[in-house]
Design a protein around this motif. Structure first.
Motif, PDB file in Angstrom:
ATOM      1  N   LYS A 180      35.986-100.422 -82.279  1.00  0.00           N
ATOM      2  CA  LYS A 180      34.887-100.376 -83.253  1.00  0.00           C
ATOM      3  C   LYS A 180      35.048-101.475 -84.295  1.00  0.00           C
ATOM      4  N   ALA A 181      36.276-101.676 -84.757  1.00  0.00           N
ATOM      5  CA  ALA A 181      36.528-102.716 -85.756  1.00  0.00           C
ATOM      6  C   ALA A 181      36.229-104.101 -85.190  1.00  0.00           C
ATOM      7  N   PHE A 182      36.600-104.339 -83.939  1.00  0.00           N
ATOM      8  CA  PHE A 182      36.330-105.636 -83.304  1.00  0.00           C
ATOM      9  C   PHE A 182      34.824-105.885 -83.232  1.00  0.00           C
ATOM     10  N   VAL A 183      34.087-104.893 -82.779  1.00  0.00           N
ATOM     11  CA  VAL A 183      32.627-105.054 -82.687  1.00  0.00           C
ATOM     12  C   VAL A 183      32.042-105.312 -84.067  1.00  0.00           C
ATOM     13  N   ASN A 184      32.485-104.562 -85.074  1.00  0.00           N
ATOM     14  CA  ASN A 184      31.970-104.764 -86.424  1.00  0.00           C
ATOM     15  C   ASN A 184      32.272-106.164 -86.948  1.00  0.00           C
ATOM     16  N   LEU A 185      33.496-106.651 -86.691  1.00  0.00           N
ATOM     17  CA  LEU A 185      33.864-107.970 -87.172  1.00  0.00           C
ATOM     18  C   LEU A 185      33.137-109.077 -86.403  1.00  0.00           C
ATOM     19  N   LEU A 205      43.184 -98.566 -75.663  1.00  0.00           N
ATOM     20  CA  LEU A 205      44.407 -98.669 -76.469  1.00  0.00           C
ATOM     21  C   LEU A 205      44.263 -97.907 -77.786  1.00  0.00           C
ATOM     22  N   LYS A 206      43.209 -98.223 -78.514  1.00  0.00           N
ATOM     23  CA  LYS A 206      42.931 -97.581 -79.813  1.00  0.00           C
ATOM     24  C   LYS A 206      41.436 -97.680 -80.058  1.00  0.00           C
ATOM     25  N   PRO A 207      40.724 -96.588 -79.846  1.00  0.00           N
ATOM     26  CA  PRO A 207      39.259 -96.635 -79.987  1.00  0.00           C
ATOM     27  C   PRO A 207      38.772 -97.195 -81.326  1.00  0.00           C
ATOM     28  N   GLU A 208      39.486 -96.910 -82.392  1.00  0.00           N
ATOM     29  CA  GLU A 208      39.065 -97.428 -83.700  1.00  0.00           C
ATOM     30  C   GLU A 208      39.186 -98.943 -83.760  1.00  0.00           C
ATOM     31  N   LYS A 220      38.778-115.045 -84.176  1.00  0.00           N
ATOM     32  CA  LYS A 220      39.165-114.581 -85.514  1.00  0.00           C
ATOM     33  C   LYS A 220      39.115-113.062 -85.592  1.00  0.00           C
ATOM     34  N   ALA A 221      38.047-112.493 -85.053  1.00  0.00           N
ATOM     35  CA  ALA A 221      37.899-111.036 -85.073  1.00  0.00           C
ATOM     36  C   ALA A 221      38.999-110.371 -84.258  1.00  0.00           C
ATOM     37  N   LEU A 222      39.286-110.929 -83.089  1.00  0.00           N
ATOM     38  CA  LEU A 222      40.321-110.360 -82.233  1.00  0.00           C
ATOM     39  C   LEU A 222      41.689-110.454 -82.886  1.00  0.00           C
ATOM     40  N   LYS A 223      41.995-111.576 -83.483  1.00  0.00           N
ATOM     41  CA  LYS A 223      43.288-111.751 -84.154  1.00  0.00           C
ATOM     42  C   LYS A 223      43.456-110.715 -85.261  1.00  0.00           C
ATOM     43  N   GLN A 224      42.421-110.539 -86.071  1.00  0.00           N
ATOM     44  CA  GLN A 224      42.498-109.587 -87.170  1.00  0.00           C
ATOM     45  C   GLN A 224      42.690-108.162 -86.660  1.00  0.00           C
ATOM     46  N   VAL A 225      41.945-107.792 -85.623  1.00  0.00           N
ATOM     47  CA  VAL A 225      42.045-106.432 -85.080  1.00  0.00           C
ATOM     48  C   VAL A 225      43.424-106.180 -84.476  1.00  0.00           C
ATOM     49  N   LEU A 226      43.934-107.143 -83.737  1.00  0.00           N
ATOM     50  CA  LEU A 226      45.266-106.961 -83.149  1.00  0.00           C
ATOM     51  C   LEU A 226      46.313-106.778 -84.242  1.00  0.00           C
ATOM     52  N   GLU A 227      46.208-107.553 -85.303  1.00  0.00           N
ATOM     53  CA  GLU A 227      47.154-107.427 -86.419  1.00  0.00           C
ATOM     54  C   GLU A 227      46.961-106.097 -87.151  1.00  0.00           C
ATOM     55  N   ASP A 228      45.724-105.764 -87.478  1.00  0.00           N
ATOM     56  CA  ASP A 228      45.437-104.553 -88.259  1.00  0.00           C
ATOM     57  C   ASP A 228      45.847-103.273 -87.537  1.00  0.00           C
ATOM     58  N   TYR A 229      45.721-103.275 -86.211  1.00  0.00           N
ATOM     59  CA  TYR A 229      46.003-102.065 -85.438  1.00  0.00           C
ATOM     60  C   TYR A 229      47.312-102.153 -84.642  1.00  0.00           C
ATOM     61  N   SER A 230      48.122-103.152 -84.969  1.00  0.00           N
ATOM     62  CA  SER A 230      49.440-103.338 -84.335  1.00  0.00           C
ATOM     63  C   SER A 230      49.367-103.289 -82.815  1.00  0.00           C
ATOM     64  N   GLU A 236      30.904-111.681 -71.024  1.00  0.00           N
ATOM     65  CA  GLU A 236      31.461-110.639 -70.158  1.00  0.00           C
ATOM     66  C   GLU A 236      32.872-110.268 -70.598  1.00  0.00           C
ATOM     67  N   THR A 237      33.627-111.285 -71.009  1.00  0.00           N
ATOM     68  CA  THR A 237      35.004-111.042 -71.448  1.00  0.00           C
ATOM     69  C   THR A 237      35.030-110.264 -72.753  1.00  0.00           C
ATOM     70  N   VAL A 238      34.087-110.526 -73.638  1.00  0.00           N
ATOM     71  CA  VAL A 238      34.014-109.770 -74.890  1.00  0.00           C
ATOM     72  C   VAL A 238      33.824-108.287 -74.582  1.00  0.00           C
ATOM     73  N   ILE A 239      32.986-107.989 -73.611  1.00  0.00           N
ATOM     74  CA  ILE A 239      32.776-106.591 -73.205  1.00  0.00           C
ATOM     75  C   ILE A 239      34.072-106.009 -72.653  1.00  0.00           C
ATOM     76  N   GLU A 240      34.791-106.797 -71.853  1.00  0.00           N
ATOM     77  CA  GLU A 240      36.079-106.340 -71.319  1.00  0.00           C
ATOM     78  C   GLU A 240      37.095-106.111 -72.433  1.00  0.00           C
ATOM     79  N   ILE A 241      37.075-106.967 -73.450  1.00  0.00           N
ATOM     80  CA  ILE A 241      37.977-106.802 -74.598  1.00  0.00           C
ATOM     81  C   ILE A 241      37.684-105.468 -75.284  1.00  0.00           C
ATOM     82  N   VAL A 242      36.405-105.183 -75.508  1.00  0.00           N
ATOM     83  CA  VAL A 242      36.025-103.926 -76.161  1.00  0.00           C
ATOM     84  C   VAL A 242      36.485-102.735 -75.323  1.00  0.00           C
ATOM     85  N   ARG A 243      36.266-102.795 -74.025  1.00  0.00           N
ATOM     86  CA  ARG A 243      36.694-101.697 -73.145  1.00  0.00           C
ATOM     87  C   ARG A 243      38.206-101.505 -73.198  1.00  0.00           C
TER      88      ARG A 243
END
Length: 75
Positions: free
Chosen positions: A64-69, A58-61, A6-16, A46-53
């Motif tokens: 941050k949004a993914f981690v917060n969500l 791609l877009k540092p913000e 859910k968090a990943l979907k929202q971040v991908l949408e929010d940050y295009s 481990e994959t969550v860490i890779e997603i954050v990296r």
């Protein structure tokens, strides 16, 4: 299944950011990103860490949004 997708979907949408772009940044097949976003499979810790990296490249913000969500106020 859940919160990471859910968090990943929202971040991908929010940050295009496309699923393909994230897959390329992570060096994984787009099918994996699709499964996470659509909550068909949860990413490992481990994959969550890779997603954050990858999001940071791609877009540092977006990272941050993914981690917060995903983690919320727990950090």
């Amino acid at each position: 299944m859940g919160k990471a997708g859910k968090a990943l979907k929202q971040v991908l949408e929010d940050y295009s950011i496309s699923q393909f772009a994230l897959a390329v940044a992570m060096d994984v097949e787009r099918n994996n990103v699709y499964r996470w976003v659509n909550e068909k499979r949860d990413p490992t810790a481990e994959t969550v860490i890779e997603i954050v990296r990858a999001l940071k490249t791609l877009k540092p913000e977006a990272a941050k949004a993914f981690v917060n969500l995903y983690v919320g106020n727990e950090v």
